[in-house]
Each structure stands twice: as structure tokens, then as C-alpha cells.
Motif scaffolding. Structure first.
Motif, PDB file in Angstrom:
ATOM      1  N   GLY A  15       0.636  -1.363   0.167  1.00 15.14           N
ATOM      2  CA  GLY A  15       0.075  -0.047   0.007  1.00 15.14           C
ATOM      3  C   GLY A  15       0.957   1.223   0.137  1.00 15.14           C
ATOM      4  O   GLY A  15       0.382   2.412  -0.555  1.00 15.14           O
ATOM      5  N   SER A  16       2.149   1.098   0.687  1.00 16.28           N
ATOM      6  CA  SER A  16       3.079   2.482   0.479  1.00 16.28           C
ATOM      7  C   SER A  16       4.184   1.895   0.385  1.00 16.28           C
ATOM      8  O   SER A  16       4.919   0.767   0.782  1.00 16.28           O
ATOM      9  CB  SER A  16       3.048   3.056   2.032  1.00 16.28           C
ATOM     10  OG  SER A  16       1.740   3.346   2.561  1.00 16.28           O
ATOM     11  N   ILE A  17       4.963   2.585  -0.675  1.00 15.09           N
ATOM     12  CA  ILE A  17       6.272   2.270  -1.152  1.00 15.09           C
ATOM     13  C   ILE A  17       7.369   3.322  -1.062  1.00 15.09           C
ATOM     14  O   ILE A  17       7.114   4.350  -1.461  1.00 15.09           O
ATOM     15  CB  ILE A  17       5.998   1.834  -2.940  1.00 15.09           C
ATOM     16  CG1 ILE A  17       5.170   0.811  -2.963  1.00 15.09           C
ATOM     17  CG2 ILE A  17       7.594   1.758  -3.376  1.00 15.09           C
ATOM     18  CD1 ILE A  17       4.774   0.564  -4.652  1.00 15.09           C
ATOM     19  N   ALA A  18       8.428   2.980  -0.058  1.00 20.01           N
ATOM     20  CA  ALA A  18       9.361   3.974   0.252  1.00 20.01           C
ATOM     21  C   ALA A  18      10.576   3.460  -0.544  1.00 20.01           C
ATOM     22  O   ALA A  18      11.546   2.877  -0.338  1.00 20.01           O
ATOM     23  CB  ALA A  18       9.517   3.810   1.857  1.00 20.01           C
ATOM     24  N   LYS A  19      10.717   4.083  -1.697  1.00 19.42           N
ATOM     25  CA  LYS A  19      11.798   3.641  -2.692  1.00 19.42           C
ATOM     26  C   LYS A  19      12.897   4.683  -2.406  1.00 19.42           C
ATOM     27  O   LYS A  19      12.586   5.842  -2.664  1.00 19.42           O
ATOM     28  CB  LYS A  19      11.251   3.376  -4.256  1.00 19.42           C
ATOM     29  CG  LYS A  19      12.183   2.778  -5.125  1.00 19.42           C
ATOM     30  CD  LYS A  19      11.607   2.157  -6.140  1.00 19.42           C
ATOM     31  CE  LYS A  19      12.624   1.163  -6.850  1.00 19.42           C
ATOM     32  NZ  LYS A  19      12.042   0.620  -8.015  1.00 19.42           N
TER      33      LYS A  19
END
Length: 362
Positions: free
Chosen positions: A265-269
Motif C-alpha cells: 500500500g505504501s512504497i518507500a523507494k
């Protein structure tokens, strides 16, 4: 002399800015305004005291820009010709990273940012290095804003696990089990076991039939090789059919050949793999489950073992390896861990099933 602390206020949208104005704000001390277009808010800005404010990559009219600088605020200008926002105020999601996928993966922001990162490495350009560092700082800040009411549990494993095989399905079940138990699943964000765990988290509200249907549909394109586009497209189709929050993923463009999975749901790339690894392992305070993997997974095991080994026992987290034969014979990590634990006791576990692993998570 102790200086008084100034409340920190993140302003990440025009709506937030307008609410502060509507609430009667007269000064901007402590404001951190990130990547907001304020070209139509000049009159409002001129009515506020700028001292102690910071504007990061915001669009400002010349009069407003001068007002902030002359009044003691800091203005960090937008960096031109970047395929990303170095001052972004939120994490990524799959829709943003894969926008334009219908024109091929190379047309997506994810692919374009990776291509930019490779150019930066080749040119060794200080301005590019700064842009990447600013971006990663913004991602770290956005990550701290996620809810922390549930304990985060890391699920690590190899990117080479194929959709539909037994190890993939086991990781799906693990992600679902942990989420149903009230944990937030966090992975390294790539394909294989990482995708499977995020998929399982997203299917927490669905029954076994839905899970089997989703896995079967994904198995039609078992790997991101040779076509990332086909792999991501079927993933997006499954996600649209079974929407759900797949937890958090923390991938990196350092491994740009491994595309991010679409189910988190959340992507910290991040650009920096070292920073990404440190953040990923540091946030998984509920424990870490290691499925079968190769060099990257082994690195993550020992990176997590180090603070357990040297740290206060009160801060140690459980590390659970799944696959007795794999971790003792094929990649004999477990004997070395036992030697380390003999000197400094640590919560280390070796199990054979995901049910055993899940039962060890507090």
C-alpha cells in the motif's frame, strides 16, 4: 542559553496551507513546506512572518520568494531536469511508479528514474548526488508519518521465487497470517518472496478461494524476466480485482533491474541501498522472518544480527529463519548464527513452516 523549541509543522499541499491560513496563522516559524505550488497564494504569504520557515522545492512568485528570503526563511529551489521530485512529501504507490505502463515499462517513472540513477553513477555529478540524497531524506521523512499503531514485521526472501510455486504460496500465506494477527508486513519491495508477502497482506480480508485465484492468475507470468511490463500488468490486474492494503515495501533503485511489486500500500523507494536496508531493518521491531534467498537475504540476516549481538537485550528482536535444510545445508547460515548466539544470547529461531514462524511473532 537554551533556545525555545519551535513546533514543527509539515505543509505538503495547498489545502494544508489554506487550513493554516484559515485558522489565523500569522507566522511561519517551524513550517516545512514541501513541493507545494504557492504561485496563487502570494497575498497570503506576504501576510505571514517568514522567520524560521523552510520551503523545499516550492513554486513561488518572485515577490513571495524575496519576502521569505528577506524575512529569514530558507528557500531550497526545485532542481531542474529530474524525473522525480527531490522534495516530495509522501511515499510512492504502484499507480505512480507504473504510470504509462501501457506504453511499455521503459515509459514508466520507475524505469526513467532508474535510468537517471545509472547516468548519475557514470557522470559522478555532485548536483545529481545531492538530488538523490534530498529525495531519500524526503522519503525517510514521509515514512515516519505512517501509522505506527501496529508492530511492523519484516519478511525477507529471494527475488527469484517464481509466482505459483510452493515457496511463493507459503510467503503469501505468511503475509496474510501476520496481517490478520494485527501486524504490518514490511518487505524489501521487490518480486519473488517479497511480492508474495505483500500480496498476502493485501488479501487478509479475503477467503482461501480468492487467494488461490489470485496466485493462479499471477502464475501465468511467473517472473519479471523477460518482460517487466507483462509481470507488472498482471499484478495490477489482480490488485484491481482484490483491492487491499498490502502493507509497506522499501525497495531501492540500486537494484533497479528488480522492479517493485504492486501490492504494497505504501512504497518507500530509495536510491541508497545502505540507507534503505538500515531503515527497513530498523522499522521491523516486531521481528523479521527470513524465507529462502541468496546473497541479499544473507546480508539482511547478518545486518539484523549485528545490533542484536551488540545491543541491549531489551532492544533485541526475534529473527526467524524458515527452512531447516536450506539454512543448515544449502546456505549454512544457521551454524554460524549459533556460534554467535553462544557468546551473546539472541532470540534466533529455525523453523520449517510459516505457521511456526508466525507463532513466534509477539
Amino acid at each position: 542559553m537554551t533556545l525555545p523549541s519551535i513546533p514543527h509543522v509539515d505543509v505538503e499541499s495547498v489545502d494544508q496551507f489554506d487550513r493554516l491560513i484559515g485558522a489565523g496563522a500569522t507566522a511561519m516559524a517551524g513550517w516545512r513546506v514541501q513541493s507545494v505550488d504557492l504561485t496563487r497564494r502570494t497575498a497570503d504569504l506576504l501576510g505571514l512572518k517568514p522567520m524560521g520557515s523552510v520551503f523545499l522545492g516550492c513554486a513561488l512568485e518572485e515577490k513571495a520568494d524575496a519576502w521569505v528570503r528577506d524575512g529569514g526563511g530558507l528557500v531550497f529551489p526545485a532542481i531542474p531536469e529530474l524525473p522525480f521530485d527531490a522534495y516530495r512529501g509522501r511515499l510512492y504507490d504502484a499507480d505512480e511508479l507504473y504510470a504509462g505502463l501501457e506504453h511499455g515499462y521503459d515509459a514508466t517513472p520507475d524505469a526513467q528514474i532508474y535510468a537517471w540513477s545509472r547516468q548519475r553513477e557514470e557522470k559522478d555529478d555532485t548536483s545529481r548526488t545531492l538530488a538523490a540524497a534530498l529525495h531519500d531524506h524526503a522519503i525517510a521523512d514521509a515514512l515516519t508519518e505512517l501509522p505506527n499503531d501496529k508492530r511492523w514485521v519484516g519478511v525477507m526472501g529471494g527475488h527469484g521465487v517464481l509466482r505459483g510455486d510452493a515457496n511463493y504460496r507459503a510467503a503469501v500465506l505468511l503475509g496474510r497470517t501476520l496481517t490478520r494477527a494485527g501486524r504490518t508486513v514490511v518487505t524489501g519491495g521487490g518480486p519473488g518472496a517479497m511480492e508474495a508477502a505483500n500480496l498476502g497482506a493485501s488479501l487478509a480480508a479475503y477467503d482461501d478461494a480468492a487467494l488461490e485465484s489470485a496466485v493462479a492468475e499471477l502464475a501465468a507470468v511467473p517472473s519479471f524476466r523477460p518482460s517487466i511490463g507483462a509481470w507488472a500488468s498482471v499484478g495490477l490486474a489482480v490488485r484491481s480485482r482484490y483491492p487491499g492494503d498490502g502493507g509497506v515495501s522499501i525497495p531501492t533503485w540500486f537494484y533497479g533491474h528488480e522492479p517493485p511489486n504492486v501490492f504494497a500500500g505504501s512504497i518507500a523507494k530509495y536510491f541508497s541501498n545502505a540507507q534503505r536496508e538500515d531503515v527497513l531493518l530498523g522499522r521491523a521491531r516486531g521481528g523479521i522472518v527470513y524465507l529462502t534467498g541468496a546473497a541479499g537475504t544473507v546480508q539482511e540476516i547478518f545486518q539484523a544480527v549485528t545490533p542484536n549481538y551488540y545491543g541491549d537485550p531489551a532492544t533485541q528482536i526475534p529473527l526467524i529463519l524458515v527452512g531447516t535444510d536450506y539454512w543448515t545445508t544449502q546456505l549454512p547460515v544457521w551454524p554460524l548464527l549459533q556460534c554467535l548466539a553462544a557468546e551473546h544470547p539472541m532470540p534466533l529461531h529455525l523453523v520449517d513452516t510459516i505457521d511456526e514462524a508466525a507463532s513466534l511473532i509477539s
